[in-house]
Design a protein around this motif. Sequence first.
Motif, PDB file in Angstrom:
ATOM      1  N   ARG A  43       0.550  -1.124   0.140  1.00 26.81           N
ATOM      2  CA  ARG A  43       0.100  -0.010  -0.098  1.00 26.81           C
ATOM      3  C   ARG A  43       1.105   1.311  -0.072  1.00 26.81           C
ATOM      4  O   ARG A  43       1.770   1.241   1.020  1.00 26.81           O
TER       5      ARG A  43
ATOM      6  N   SER B 106       3.998  -0.787   3.895  1.00 24.54           N
ATOM      7  CA  SER B 106       3.058   0.121   3.362  1.00 24.54           C
ATOM      8  C   SER B 106       4.588   1.337   2.858  1.00 24.54           C
ATOM      9  O   SER B 106       5.078   1.161   4.328  1.00 24.54           O
TER      10      SER B 106
ATOM     11  N   THR C  95      -1.289   4.150   5.001  1.00 27.17           N
ATOM     12  CA  THR C  95      -2.042   3.683   5.771  1.00 27.17           C
ATOM     13  C   THR C  95      -2.371   4.200   6.082  1.00 27.17           C
ATOM     14  O   THR C  95      -2.260   4.731   7.475  1.00 27.17           O
TER      15      THR C  95
END
Length: 206
Positions: free
Chosen positions: A34, A133, A37
């Motif tokens: 990702r 992340s 976050t």
Amino acid sequence: MARPFLTPESKAALAEAVRSVESCSSAELVVAVRPRTGSYLHADLLFGILAGFVALAVLLFSPWVFTPLWILLDPLLIGLLAGFACSWSTGLRRKLTPFALRRQRIETAARSTFVERRVHGTTGRTGILLYVSVLEREAALVADVGVEALAAMDGWKEAVAGIERAVRAKEDGIAVAALVRGLASLLSSALVRGADDVNELPDEVC
């Protein structure tokens, strides 16, 4: 300058690492990456407030004379601009957010993704999620109940810590993939691959 974590080459390397792990064990490994976050609005607001306060102090204590309108409007304008600039700076957002909060967000998001991607639904409950992340430069591994015994061993903890250190050191996905492949030797003896084992989850980075 740090290399981007996720590129076409690193995606391919991570997918190949997943296949390497699954080819010699009954584990089902999923890699999720990702860009960040959670929300970092608090960091933008904090930086904007600090910048506005500094601007106000300069206006009030400067030897030069400013009109009341400047004193009223300039701190607000500078604060807005600073907050907007912070929203584009991953470094500022990271530095203005305590490590404990960043780590808590990563672990919570990793567990949520573990369920969302149905990593918990494998036949032998041998699912493993690697969650990365990028903004936070943090990684977390979540293992299903079939992997709990291995996850409690020192060798596994050291391997996981190595992956986390690599992400924090701004290594790219290719370097992390090499460490992920290292999990194969640990998993192959603990989770023996059966002749009827099938691939239940996608190998590609999600």
